[in-house]
Design a protein around this motif. Structure first.
Motif, PDB file in Angstrom:
ATOM      1  N   GLU A 157     -14.646 -46.193 -20.430  1.00 62.40           N
ATOM      2  CA  GLU A 157     -13.939 -45.766 -19.214  1.00 62.40           C
ATOM      3  C   GLU A 157     -14.891 -45.693 -18.018  1.00 62.40           C
ATOM      4  O   GLU A 157     -14.488 -45.951 -16.887  1.00 62.40           O
ATOM      5  CB  GLU A 157     -13.269 -44.396 -19.406  1.00 62.40           C
TER       6      GLU A 157
ATOM      7  N   LYS B 232     -15.911 -50.251 -15.726  1.00 60.90           N
ATOM      8  CA  LYS B 232     -14.858 -51.264 -15.914  1.00 60.90           C
ATOM      9  C   LYS B 232     -15.476 -52.562 -16.415  1.00 60.90           C
ATOM     10  O   LYS B 232     -14.886 -53.293 -17.207  1.00 60.90           O
ATOM     11  CB  LYS B 232     -14.136 -51.532 -14.590  1.00 60.90           C
TER      12      LYS B 232
ATOM     13  N   CYS C 214     -16.160 -52.446 -20.089  1.00 58.50           N
ATOM     14  CA  CYS C 214     -14.900 -52.583 -20.820  1.00 58.50           C
ATOM     15  C   CYS C 214     -14.451 -54.048 -20.848  1.00 58.50           C
ATOM     16  O   CYS C 214     -14.064 -54.576 -21.887  1.00 58.50           O
ATOM     17  CB  CYS C 214     -13.850 -51.691 -20.164  1.00 58.50           C
ATOM     18  N   LYS C 215     -14.548 -54.705 -19.694  1.00 61.97           N
ATOM     19  CA  LYS C 215     -14.142 -56.117 -19.609  1.00 61.97           C
ATOM     20  C   LYS C 215     -15.009 -56.978 -20.524  1.00 61.97           C
ATOM     21  O   LYS C 215     -14.510 -57.846 -21.240  1.00 61.97           O
ATOM     22  CB  LYS C 215     -14.299 -56.617 -18.166  1.00 61.97           C
TER      23      LYS C 215
ATOM     24  N   LYS D  26     -10.795 -52.847  -8.209  1.00 67.37           N
ATOM     25  CA  LYS D  26     -11.201 -51.650  -8.967  1.00 67.37           C
ATOM     26  C   LYS D  26     -12.675 -51.358  -8.747  1.00 67.37           C
ATOM     27  O   LYS D  26     -13.525 -52.259  -8.931  1.00 67.37           O
ATOM     28  CB  LYS D  26     -10.984 -51.873 -10.468  1.00 67.37           C
TER      29      LYS D  26
ATOM     30  N   ASN E 123     -16.105 -50.091 -10.082  1.00 66.95           N
ATOM     31  CA  ASN E 123     -16.598 -50.157 -11.459  1.00 66.95           C
ATOM     32  C   ASN E 123     -16.687 -48.781 -12.115  1.00 66.95           C
ATOM     33  O   ASN E 123     -16.376 -48.609 -13.279  1.00 66.95           O
ATOM     34  CB  ASN E 123     -17.978 -50.823 -11.468  1.00 66.95           C
TER      35      ASN E 123
ATOM     36  N   GLU F  85      -9.279 -58.119  -9.956  1.00 70.49           N
ATOM     37  CA  GLU F  85      -8.483 -58.526 -11.111  1.00 70.49           C
ATOM     38  C   GLU F  85      -7.182 -59.163 -10.655  1.00 70.49           C
ATOM     39  O   GLU F  85      -6.601 -58.729  -9.656  1.00 70.49           O
ATOM     40  CB  GLU F  85      -8.154 -57.246 -11.881  1.00 70.49           C
TER      41      GLU F  85
ATOM     42  N   GLU G 231      -6.443 -50.971 -18.908  1.00 69.89           N
ATOM     43  CA  GLU G 231      -7.535 -49.999 -18.785  1.00 69.89           C
ATOM     44  C   GLU G 231      -7.771 -49.322 -20.117  1.00 69.89           C
ATOM     45  O   GLU G 231      -6.885 -49.253 -20.966  1.00 69.89           O
ATOM     46  CB  GLU G 231      -7.202 -48.932 -17.727  1.00 69.89           C
TER      47      GLU G 231
END
Ligand code: GLY
Length: 429
Positions: free
Chosen positions: A105, A108, A111-112, A148, A150, A190, A288
């Motif tokens: 979390e 970002k 996570c990607k 977004k 980061n 995104e 997310e």
């Protein structure tokens, strides 16, 4: 570690923490539940304010003084900042992911990258580090687009831009004006995908995941998903939201690959893993990942649990600790949550008004009140508004529509100046 007659400390001050406090208190394993700092809805004798110290040291002192057996952390910021590592180093049992695992979390980009490695579909994205590159991507891609930050920005780092002007404004705010400082110094742009959104949560022990019932949340301020993004204006959960087979399929295609990917890279994930997904024509897209219970999803998911939440939390603490657990048992009843917020929320809440409740006890004609961070007791012990989100009213009944009626009947009995709430939570489409 003591697992009977336990003392538990919930860290946080929102409605989510009020729900956790309420649910943990019901466990036969638990003798006492404290909340730090808690909020105006939790009886003051259970609330502990440690803000005057450095927060972690203050909490550690509290845990030792009160002989707390288990710490449960609600909000993302302390998790991303390493509160679990801190308590673990002090040999204190704590429910939640490590700092390394909470990057799911906290970044970002992380996570990607992880999703790409483990084959979880997410919307196409481009990471940019400066304003010029950001504008280039915006002009090349066209609208709509999602911008977004980061890092963590207190829920204010995401802009859904329908116009180029709005997209450019958002990247200018982040990369030039630096309105969110370091957290916005890297930007993920995104593509926007269309479909139906769901919130999945699973209790994880590093290797295994047990699915909690799915929910839908309502992030925008106004009916019809209009207005600005908020911390959440409502949610619902019911047994027919997602079929059993689809939920198991989403566990295999989204939750487990992320969990195993984190373990493979040396950051086994313990605690609640939250996946915000969208079912689209092109398949399931992960929007997310969160490292904690969702808010307001917790308000509708936790009251439906029949399995003791403390058993699940204890199981999640050790690697493989959930391997012999049965699936989580869930009530067939539906739950609907409507959030009451102050006038001016989310930009500039106007606060300081007395709050009248249907009753100051929690259970009220089939609806339960959970309080948010935006309510406190004044010097006379009276409840007054003190922030944006004030209360979550949760109706529970045999169908979504019956639960919805209970929630709306309940919220109509709450009074404070400037109260606002959506009128379309869980309305049939
Ligand atoms: N409801 C979304 C979240 O908790 O972030």
């Amino acid at each position: 570690m003591k697992t009977e007659g336990m003392k538990v400390l919930v860290v946080g001050s929102g409605a989510r923490e009020h729900v956790l406090w309420w649910a943990i208190k019901k466990s036969p394993r638990v003798a006492c539940v404290l909340c730090a700092p808690g909020n105006g809805g939790i009886p003051p004798e259970y609330c502990r304010n440690v803000r005057e110290n450095n927060n972690l040291l203050g909490l550690l002192h509290l845990v030792k003084e009160e002989k707390v057996d288990l710490v449960v952390v609600g909000p993302k910021a302390p998790l991303v900042d390493g509160i679990v590592d801190f308590f673990t180093e002090h040999n204190i049992a704590v429910f939640g992911p490590s700092e390394a695992a909470a990057r799911i979390e906290g970044s970002k980009m992380f996570c990607k990258d992880l999703c790409q490695k483990v084959g979880v579909l997410t919307p196409d994205c481009q990471v940019v580090y400066n304003y010029r590159d950001a504008v280039k991507v915006i002009k090349n891609w066209g609208m709509p687009i999602v911008i977004k930050a980061n890092g963590l920005c207190d829920g204010k780092g995401v802009t859904v831009a329908l116009t180029e002007e709005k997209a450019i404004q958002a990247v200018h705010d982040l990369l030039v004006k630096k309105i969110h400082g370091e957290a916005g110094s890297i930007v993920v742009i995104e593509r926007r995908v269309e479909g139906r959104e769901y919130s999945l949560m699973a209790i994880c022990d590093g290797d295994n995941a047990l699915m909690l019932p799915p929910a839908r949340d309502y992030k925008r301020l106004l009916d019809g998903d209009g207005g600005p993004n908020t911390g959440g204006m409502g949610a619902y959960s019911s047994q027919d939201l997602i079929s059993y087979d689809l939920l198991q399929c989403l566990k295999r295609s989204v939750i487990l690959p992320i969990l195993h990917g984190l373990a493979d890279e040396g950051s086994p994930y313990h605690g609640v893993l939250y996946a915000g997904i969208m079912l689209t024509r092109e398949g399931t897209q992960l929007l997310e990942c969160n490292c904690r219970f969702g808010d307001p999803e917790t308000q509708v998911v936790v009251p439906r649990l029949k399995t003791d939440i403390v058993d699940l939390m204890l199981g999640s603490l050790t690697r493989g600790g959930l391997v012999n657990f049965d699936e989580i048992k869930v009530s067939p009843r539906a739950a609907v949550c409507v959030v009451a917020a102050s006038e001016g929320y989310p930009e500039k809440p106007v606060t300081g008004f007395p709050v009248t409740l249907p009753s100051e006890t929690s259970d009220h004609r089939g609806c339960t009140l959970f309080f948010s961070a935006g309510i406190k007791r004044d010097e006379h012990g009276k409840l007054v508004t003190s922030g944006g989100r004030v209360a979550s009213v949760v109706g529970i009944s045999k169908s979504v529509q019956a639960a919805r009626k209970r929630a709306y009947d309940g919220i109509k009995e709450i009074e404070f100046k400037g109260i606002q709430f959506r009128s379309d939570i869980a309305r049939p489409i």
